[in-house]
Enzyme design. Structure first.
Site, mmCIF file in Angstrom:
data_model
loop_
_atom_site.group_PDB
_atom_site.id
_atom_site.type_symbol
_atom_site.label_atom_id
_atom_site.label_comp_id
_atom_site.label_asym_id
_atom_site.label_seq_id
_atom_site.Cartn_x
_atom_site.Cartn_y
_atom_site.Cartn_z
ATOM 1 N N GLY A 205 -3.356 -44.179 -3.980
ATOM 2 C CA GLY A 205 -3.144 -43.037 -3.080
ATOM 3 C C GLY A 205 -4.447 -42.596 -2.451
ATOM 4 O O GLY A 205 -5.434 -43.322 -2.478
ATOM 5 N N ASN A 206 -4.433 -41.410 -1.858
ATOM 6 C CA ASN A 206 -5.673 -40.880 -1.275
ATOM 7 C C ASN A 206 -5.660 -39.355 -1.364
ATOM 8 O O ASN A 206 -4.708 -38.763 -1.846
ATOM 9 C CB ASN A 206 -5.855 -41.383 0.163
ATOM 10 C CG ASN A 206 -4.704 -40.970 1.049
ATOM 11 O OD1 ASN A 206 -4.504 -39.793 1.319
ATOM 12 N ND2 ASN A 206 -3.908 -41.940 1.482
ATOM 13 N N ARG A 207 -6.740 -38.738 -0.868
ATOM 14 C CA ARG A 207 -6.925 -37.299 -1.101
ATOM 15 C C ARG A 207 -6.307 -36.396 -0.033
ATOM 16 O O ARG A 207 -6.546 -35.198 -0.041
ATOM 17 C CB ARG A 207 -8.425 -36.987 -1.165
ATOM 18 C CG ARG A 207 -9.154 -37.666 -2.278
ATOM 19 C CD ARG A 207 -10.602 -37.203 -2.306
ATOM 20 N NE ARG A 207 -11.500 -38.241 -2.782
ATOM 21 C CZ ARG A 207 -11.700 -38.520 -4.058
ATOM 22 N NH1 ARG A 207 -11.087 -37.846 -4.981
ATOM 23 N NH2 ARG A 207 -12.530 -39.498 -4.402
#
Ligand code: CTP
Length: 397
Positions: A205-207
């Site tokens: 995933g990412n932020r």
């Protein structure tokens, strides 16, 4: 013609608000007035009742109001809520959802867009509590007019003074003209980050928090657009607006399919989502276990489809496609490359090297196909979203 509820709260600037009511009526709007008891120390409700030819709402408990629940009626009747002047106290009540008199109860009960014209002493305006309340209201879509700099009632010049009635009325008219400027337009907006599964338990995933995409959706909906909001993994609160339809997308492939299908019938695509660039060729159907003695894990990933690029290359001439560029270095150079390669009409570039994810503030630079570069100052994501949607609305015209 717009049905406007004018809320007057207790500051000396109430006398200027009388002129605002008069001018709004002259412009053809229907105006009803709500006053706090403190406002009535400065101007009587008789003046406003005579001007609007309608009783002023200032008491929830008066005998004649017993059966009619006037605050609920007025809250529903109004298409715009204008607070003029707004004291620090009333702003604090709005920001905290307090309802302890006719004005605060009615404004809490209305779904109408809200505009407020603060007027107070500079110390009150600069007080951290007021700053916090103003920011909270702005973040929640309340339009706040900047106070003027000039002579205050305390006989010294500072920021806090209520702007002149003509300026307030211009500000309101400008907003009303824009309010329906996206009526009939369909926007597809993506928000948040995608999830690329590794196995049933883990994903890449990412932020991204979803804040920017959500703010864009809210602002487009407020100007009358129908919004298809396709969101991935988010931490921000989703917007609540009847013009926004929410669709959840998990992976980049899922988002691609949904964007492609929705964009066919749309006018604008804004890709604010942080889409994964890599995914597993095949997601494991069981949890990947550590083997005895295993010290490293190598995952071979394959490229995902570039949604922005695919859609931009197949768009019709009357459709607009806008992308973002998240960069940690060589911002303009990288953003220019993305603009060319992906074929978007506009790229909104931002430097994500310092604490941008989940933050309420950002600084963006807009790059368009005609070679124009426009660097915006640092501002809240709501203000950036408002500015971008306004720009797109002008473009669509
Ligand atoms: N984007 C997309 N599909 C992808 C990757 C990105 O549609 N598979 C979109 C993003 O939503 C954004 C724009 O492309 O609007 C730029 O995304 P960004 O992450 O800044 O760049 P990338 O294209 O992923 O390139 P790089 O990772 O090399 O910076």
């Amino acid at each position: 013609m717009t049905r406007i509820a004018v809320y007057m709260t207790g500051g000396i600037a109430v006398y200027k608000a009388v002129q605002v009511v008069r001018d709004l009526e002259k412009n053809g709007h229907e105006v009803r007035v709500v006053m706090t008891k403190n406002a009535e120390h400065f101007v009587t409700s008789n003046t406003l009742a005579a001007l609007t030819k309608y009783p002023v709402l200032d008491d929830l408990w008066s005998k004649e109001n017993e059966a009619s629940i006037p605050h609920v009626h007025l809250a529903r009747w109004s298409e715009l809520a204008l607070v003029v002047p707004a004291t620090a106290n009333f702003i604090a009540k709005m920001a905290n959802g307090l309802a302890d008199d006719a004005a605060s109860t009615t404004i809490l009960a209305t779904a109408a867009p809200k505009m407020i014209v603060p007027a107070m002493n500079d110390q009150m305006w600069n007080n951290p509590a007021t700053r916090h309340n103003v920011l909270f209201l702005k973040e929640n879509g309340v339009k706040i007019m900047d106070p003027a700099v000039g002579m205050l009632a305390e006989s010294y010049a500072a920021k806090g003074r209520m702007p002149e009635p003509a300026d307030v009325v211009d500000w309101v008219e400008k907003y009303l003209n824009q309010k329906n400027s996206l009526q009939g337009k369909i926007f597809v907006i993506t928000a948040g980050g995608t999830e690329e599964s590794i196995d049933p338990v883990r994903f890449i995933g990412n932020r991204s928090s979803g804040k920017m995409g959500f703010a864009l959706a809210e602002n487009a909906a407020r100007l009358g657009a129908t919004v298809k909001l396709i969101y991935g993994n988010v931490t921000a609160n989703p917007p609540q607006n009847k013009n926004i339809k929410m669709y959840h997308a998990t992976s980049s492939e899922d988002m691609f399919e949904q964007v492609k299908s929705e964009f066919k019938k749309s006018d604008v695509l804004i890709m604010a989502a942080a889409v994964a660039d890599w995914r597993m060729p095949k997601v494991a159907d069981h949890k990947l276990k550590k083997q005895i003695g295993q010290e490293t894990l190598n995952l071979t990933l394959i490229k995902t489809k570039d949604i922005l690029q695919e859609v931009a290359h197949h768009k019709k001439h009357n459709q607009l496609v806008i992308g973002f560029a998240a960069e940690t270095n060589d911002l303009l150079e990288n953003a220019e490359k993305k603009l060319k390669k992906k074929g978007a009409d506009m790229i909104v570039a931002n430097d994500v090297s310092h604490n941008v994810f989940g933050n309420d503030y950002d600084q963006v630079t807009l790059l368009t196909q005609d070679g124009h570069i426009d660097k915006w100052p640092r501002m809240s994501k709501q203000e950036i979203a408002y500015g971008l949607i306004e720009k797109i609305a002008r473009e669509l015209k």
